[in-house]
Design a protein around this motif. Sequence first.
Motif, PDB file in Angstrom:
ATOM      1  N   ASN A  67      20.383   9.429  -9.431  1.00 55.43           N
ATOM      2  CA  ASN A  67      19.822   8.760  -8.248  1.00 55.43           C
ATOM      3  C   ASN A  67      19.707   9.668  -7.028  1.00 55.43           C
ATOM      4  O   ASN A  67      20.105   9.307  -5.931  1.00 55.43           O
ATOM      5  CB  ASN A  67      20.641   7.501  -7.908  1.00 55.43           C
ATOM      6  CG  ASN A  67      20.661   6.528  -9.063  1.00 55.43           C
ATOM      7  OD1 ASN A  67      19.652   6.318  -9.716  1.00 55.43           O
ATOM      8  ND2 ASN A  67      21.816   5.962  -9.328  1.00 55.43           N
ATOM      9  N   TYR A  73      21.452  12.105  -0.400  1.00 56.19           N
ATOM     10  CA  TYR A  73      22.253  11.193  -1.219  1.00 56.19           C
ATOM     11  C   TYR A  73      22.059  11.480  -2.707  1.00 56.19           C
ATOM     12  O   TYR A  73      20.964  11.802  -3.172  1.00 56.19           O
ATOM     13  CB  TYR A  73      21.837   9.737  -0.955  1.00 56.19           C
ATOM     14  CG  TYR A  73      22.506   8.743  -1.878  1.00 56.19           C
ATOM     15  CD1 TYR A  73      23.803   8.322  -1.645  1.00 56.19           C
ATOM     16  CD2 TYR A  73      21.838   8.260  -2.998  1.00 56.19           C
ATOM     17  CE1 TYR A  73      24.422   7.425  -2.500  1.00 56.19           C
ATOM     18  CE2 TYR A  73      22.454   7.360  -3.861  1.00 56.19           C
ATOM     19  CZ  TYR A  73      23.740   6.949  -3.605  1.00 56.19           C
ATOM     20  OH  TYR A  73      24.361   6.072  -4.459  1.00 56.19           O
ATOM     21  N   TYR A  74      23.148  11.350  -3.445  1.00 56.34           N
ATOM     22  CA  TYR A  74      23.103  11.333  -4.909  1.00 56.34           C
ATOM     23  C   TYR A  74      24.376  10.679  -5.403  1.00 56.34           C
ATOM     24  O   TYR A  74      25.300  10.418  -4.635  1.00 56.34           O
ATOM     25  CB  TYR A  74      22.923  12.736  -5.507  1.00 56.34           C
ATOM     26  CG  TYR A  74      24.097  13.663  -5.324  1.00 56.34           C
ATOM     27  CD1 TYR A  74      25.007  13.866  -6.347  1.00 56.34           C
ATOM     28  CD2 TYR A  74      24.293  14.349  -4.131  1.00 56.34           C
ATOM     29  CE1 TYR A  74      26.088  14.720  -6.191  1.00 56.34           C
ATOM     30  CE2 TYR A  74      25.363  15.208  -3.968  1.00 56.34           C
ATOM     31  CZ  TYR A  74      26.259  15.385  -4.995  1.00 56.34           C
ATOM     32  OH  TYR A  74      27.322  16.235  -4.841  1.00 56.34           O
ATOM     33  N   GLN A  75      24.411  10.389  -6.688  1.00 57.68           N
ATOM     34  CA  GLN A  75      25.602   9.817  -7.309  1.00 57.68           C
ATOM     35  C   GLN A  75      26.154  10.795  -8.334  1.00 57.68           C
ATOM     36  O   GLN A  75      25.401  11.506  -8.993  1.00 57.68           O
ATOM     37  CB  GLN A  75      25.279   8.511  -8.046  1.00 57.68           C
ATOM     38  CG  GLN A  75      24.975   7.354  -7.151  1.00 57.68           C
ATOM     39  CD  GLN A  75      24.633   6.123  -7.973  1.00 57.68           C
ATOM     40  OE1 GLN A  75      23.970   6.195  -8.991  1.00 57.68           O
ATOM     41  NE2 GLN A  75      25.107   4.979  -7.516  1.00 57.68           N
ATOM     42  N   LEU A  77      28.385  10.340 -11.679  1.00 56.62           N
ATOM     43  CA  LEU A  77      28.938   9.375 -12.632  1.00 56.62           C
ATOM     44  C   LEU A  77      29.917  10.140 -13.517  1.00 56.62           C
ATOM     45  O   LEU A  77      29.555  11.143 -14.128  1.00 56.62           O
ATOM     46  CB  LEU A  77      27.819   8.757 -13.465  1.00 56.62           C
ATOM     47  CG  LEU A  77      26.632   8.190 -12.669  1.00 56.62           C
ATOM     48  CD1 LEU A  77      25.525   7.739 -13.598  1.00 56.62           C
ATOM     49  CD2 LEU A  77      27.082   7.068 -11.764  1.00 56.62           C
ATOM     50  N   THR A  90      32.178   6.056 -10.240  1.00 52.25           N
ATOM     51  CA  THR A  90      30.885   6.309  -9.614  1.00 52.25           C
ATOM     52  C   THR A  90      31.171   6.785  -8.200  1.00 52.25           C
ATOM     53  O   THR A  90      31.833   6.093  -7.430  1.00 52.25           O
ATOM     54  CB  THR A  90      30.018   5.040  -9.571  1.00 52.25           C
ATOM     55  OG1 THR A  90      29.810   4.581 -10.906  1.00 52.25           O
ATOM     56  CG2 THR A  90      28.676   5.319  -8.914  1.00 52.25           C
ATOM     57  N   HIS A  92      29.463   7.923  -4.674  1.00 58.71           N
ATOM     58  CA  HIS A  92      28.268   7.903  -3.835  1.00 58.71           C
ATOM     59  C   HIS A  92      28.427   9.030  -2.822  1.00 58.71           C
ATOM     60  O   HIS A  92      29.336   8.996  -1.989  1.00 58.71           O
ATOM     61  CB  HIS A  92      28.130   6.560  -3.125  1.00 58.71           C
ATOM     62  CG  HIS A  92      28.062   5.412  -4.081  1.00 58.71           C
ATOM     63  ND1 HIS A  92      26.889   4.999  -4.653  1.00 58.71           N
ATOM     64  CD2 HIS A  92      29.041   4.626  -4.597  1.00 58.71           C
ATOM     65  CE1 HIS A  92      27.134   3.981  -5.468  1.00 58.71           C
ATOM     66  NE2 HIS A  92      28.438   3.745  -5.457  1.00 58.71           N
ATOM     67  N   CYS A 106      32.053  10.886   0.680  1.00 59.74           N
ATOM     68  CA  CYS A 106      32.116  10.408  -0.703  1.00 59.74           C
ATOM     69  C   CYS A 106      32.805   9.044  -0.722  1.00 59.74           C
ATOM     70  O   CYS A 106      33.922   8.911  -0.230  1.00 59.74           O
ATOM     71  CB  CYS A 106      32.905  11.419  -1.532  1.00 59.74           C
ATOM     72  SG  CYS A 106      33.289  10.888  -3.205  1.00 59.74           S
TER      73      CYS A 106
END
Length: 150
Positions: A67, A73-75, A77, A90, A92, A106
């Motif tokens: 994402n 921004y990114y995630q 996982l 997860t 963020h 974060c």
Amino acid sequence: MQLAYSHPFPYPRETVWKLIQDERVLRHAIPGCKSFSHIEQDSYHVEMGLSVGPVKGLFSGQVQIANRQEPGYYQLLVKGKGLPGEIDATAHMHIEETEQGAVLNCQMEVMVTGVLASVGQRVMGGVAKLVLGQFFKAAEEEMNKLASQV
């Protein structure tokens, strides 16, 4: 369990964006990293050894970057298993520009099972924050080596 952590970087947001997702930075920043291999685009297999308080053992799992919304921004996982239990998280990752560089904020949602769950949320929260701090400090050290190449 919910966690939050912030780390300032002395680089512009675009530089932090590129380097914090760089395979070389990730490999060197993951605490206790024993192996780090590319599975497919934005997905890596990781083995790491942890020995923080009551959390001890070798974990094997997967880290995936998802994402992406460049440059802010990114995630991440994260799924891992080890004798102490399983982790499913997860993260963020929000990167904000500041006058001194950039700040990475974060926010993590973490689920743990096994012995990890039995040590309690307060202890796990402390362990997780310590590991996050180690990750971001090591990431900054690795960025210092690579920043001139960006």
